[in-house]
Design a protein around this motif. Sequence first.
Motif, PDB file in Angstrom:
ATOM      1  N   LEU A 148      24.001   9.073 -11.816  1.00  0.00           N
ATOM      2  CA  LEU A 148      25.268   9.551 -11.492  1.00  0.00           C
ATOM      3  C   LEU A 148      26.284   8.653 -12.082  1.00  0.00           C
ATOM      4  O   LEU A 148      26.698   7.801 -11.504  1.00  0.00           O
ATOM      5  CB  LEU A 148      25.337   9.938 -10.135  1.00  0.00           C
ATOM      6  N   ASN A 149      26.973   8.986 -13.158  1.00  0.00           N
ATOM      7  CA  ASN A 149      27.812   8.017 -14.056  1.00  0.00           C
ATOM      8  C   ASN A 149      29.113   8.751 -14.070  1.00  0.00           C
ATOM      9  O   ASN A 149      30.252   7.963 -14.077  1.00  0.00           O
ATOM     10  CB  ASN A 149      27.186   7.736 -15.490  1.00  0.00           C
ATOM     11  N   ALA A 150      29.529   9.963 -13.650  1.00  0.00           N
ATOM     12  CA  ALA A 150      30.829  10.551 -14.022  1.00  0.00           C
ATOM     13  C   ALA A 150      31.641   9.976 -13.102  1.00  0.00           C
ATOM     14  O   ALA A 150      31.398   9.942 -11.901  1.00  0.00           O
ATOM     15  CB  ALA A 150      30.715  12.140 -13.902  1.00  0.00           C
ATOM     16  N   GLY A 151      32.815   9.621 -13.406  1.00  0.00           N
ATOM     17  CA  GLY A 151      34.048   9.343 -12.686  1.00  0.00           C
ATOM     18  C   GLY A 151      35.338   8.980 -13.321  1.00  0.00           C
ATOM     19  O   GLY A 151      35.412   9.133 -14.661  1.00  0.00           O
ATOM     20  N   ILE A 152      36.253   9.019 -12.584  1.00  0.00           N
ATOM     21  CA  ILE A 152      37.529   8.749 -12.942  1.00  0.00           C
ATOM     22  C   ILE A 152      38.281   7.454 -12.301  1.00  0.00           C
ATOM     23  O   ILE A 152      37.876   7.301 -11.012  1.00  0.00           O
ATOM     24  CB  ILE A 152      38.361   9.891 -12.716  1.00  0.00           C
ATOM     25  N   GLY A 190      13.520   5.921  -4.738  1.00  0.00           N
ATOM     26  CA  GLY A 190      14.361   4.857  -4.896  1.00  0.00           C
ATOM     27  C   GLY A 190      15.708   4.958  -4.940  1.00  0.00           C
ATOM     28  O   GLY A 190      16.224   5.957  -6.066  1.00  0.00           O
ATOM     29  N   VAL A 191      16.836   4.413  -4.541  1.00  0.00           N
ATOM     30  CA  VAL A 191      18.169   4.570  -4.592  1.00  0.00           C
ATOM     31  C   VAL A 191      18.711   3.402  -4.719  1.00  0.00           C
ATOM     32  O   VAL A 191      18.615   2.387  -3.740  1.00  0.00           O
ATOM     33  CB  VAL A 191      18.713   5.371  -3.411  1.00  0.00           C
ATOM     34  N   ASN A 192      19.479   3.027  -5.698  1.00  0.00           N
ATOM     35  CA  ASN A 192      19.915   1.872  -6.206  1.00  0.00           C
ATOM     36  C   ASN A 192      21.465   2.196  -6.662  1.00  0.00           C
ATOM     37  O   ASN A 192      21.774   3.250  -6.860  1.00  0.00           O
ATOM     38  CB  ASN A 192      19.239   0.895  -7.134  1.00  0.00           C
ATOM     39  N   VAL A 193      22.472   1.069  -6.440  1.00  0.00           N
ATOM     40  CA  VAL A 193      23.665   1.062  -6.977  1.00  0.00           C
ATOM     41  C   VAL A 193      23.665   0.113  -8.285  1.00  0.00           C
ATOM     42  O   VAL A 193      23.328  -0.980  -8.134  1.00  0.00           O
ATOM     43  CB  VAL A 193      24.698   0.833  -5.882  1.00  0.00           C
ATOM     44  N   ILE A 243      17.079   7.407  -7.940  1.00  0.00           N
ATOM     45  CA  ILE A 243      18.548   7.815  -8.134  1.00  0.00           C
ATOM     46  C   ILE A 243      19.461   6.643  -8.219  1.00  0.00           C
ATOM     47  O   ILE A 243      19.188   5.551  -7.640  1.00  0.00           O
ATOM     48  CB  ILE A 243      19.265   8.520  -6.742  1.00  0.00           C
ATOM     49  N   VAL A 244      20.206   6.594  -9.406  1.00  0.00           N
ATOM     50  CA  VAL A 244      20.928   5.510  -9.725  1.00  0.00           C
ATOM     51  C   VAL A 244      22.512   6.020  -9.609  1.00  0.00           C
ATOM     52  O   VAL A 244      22.873   6.876 -10.175  1.00  0.00           O
ATOM     53  CB  VAL A 244      20.884   4.866 -10.944  1.00  0.00           C
ATOM     54  N   PHE A 245      23.358   5.349  -8.682  1.00  0.00           N
ATOM     55  CA  PHE A 245      24.723   5.541  -8.711  1.00  0.00           C
ATOM     56  C   PHE A 245      25.575   4.495  -9.355  1.00  0.00           C
ATOM     57  O   PHE A 245      25.247   3.345  -9.171  1.00  0.00           O
ATOM     58  CB  PHE A 245      25.037   5.385  -7.136  1.00  0.00           C
ATOM     59  N   VAL A 246      26.187   4.918 -10.232  1.00  0.00           N
ATOM     60  CA  VAL A 246      27.094   3.974 -11.128  1.00  0.00           C
ATOM     61  C   VAL A 246      28.316   3.776 -10.419  1.00  0.00           C
ATOM     62  O   VAL A 246      29.133   4.783 -10.424  1.00  0.00           O
ATOM     63  CB  VAL A 246      27.342   4.609 -12.618  1.00  0.00           C
ATOM     64  N   SER A 247      28.315   2.630  -9.862  1.00  0.00           N
ATOM     65  CA  SER A 247      29.811   2.414  -8.955  1.00  0.00           C
ATOM     66  C   SER A 247      30.667   1.258  -9.637  1.00  0.00           C
ATOM     67  O   SER A 247      30.538   1.213 -10.878  1.00  0.00           O
ATOM     68  CB  SER A 247      29.122   2.153  -7.527  1.00  0.00           C
TER      69      SER A 247
END
Length: 275
Positions: free
Chosen positions: A83-87, A173-176, A131-135
Amino acid sequence: MTGAGNGLGAAFAEALAAKGNAVVVNNRRHADRPFTPDEVVRRIADAGGTAMTDGNAVDAPGAAERIVASAIDRWGRLDALVLNAGISGPAVKVGAGDTQLEQVLAINLTANHRLVEAALPHLRRSSAGRIVFVSSTGGLHGVRGRSAYAASKGALNGYALSLAAELRRDAIGVNVLGPYAATKMTAQPGQEPDPLLAPEGAAEACAWLASAECGRTGEIWVAGAGHVRAARAMESVTMRFSPDALSALAAMPEPRGYQGGEAAFADFYQDITGE
């Protein structure tokens, strides 16, 4: 892979494909400009990989279900969600203009939550759901002039770490990942991007966190220029309250990290009771 039309997202998509993954390259379509995922998919195909495009805007009604369906309809399974989409929102001080908090949260937090909800049934059927959260480290430390962005990333970090704890029983697995990279979002007028901080420098870490080989979960990783380090919210030792104690505590003597708010509370309670 959301927000994958250029910059970090494109680098992440190409790294994932290079590891043998079939990748959905998602990015919103703009009527007045070329659809950049087409070029990303072409580069992946030229390198011998497999990918397809998806033009849904992540914050549009029903977009989460459509994006997930794209992968299932094409390949019949879903193993990883990146999940990379962001503003970033406007650069303004709080109280001196519209921070666009609701708009930033809609893309940086709510859209990600909806994608997770849509993807979870399929990830639970995978032998290696990831799941990878791009933060951003802005979610840990704040960013001057970007209060809405920092708030959204702080919320995303908390959501991701909570989700990791909830999904341990499902072996998902869930990481940031907090990348440091020179992109359109970080560009400064009149300044050339630093070649050391090319988006590809954070891509290897992203691809590994999304892989079956990654057995880690519930962590925040900062990556850039081919390097990586761990990040975590910390708390100091505990002292009885007095104004004079605050300066000493603010220096973070004996910093402690915790896996979850429950563990932080338990440690605090132990300090004050001695039990």
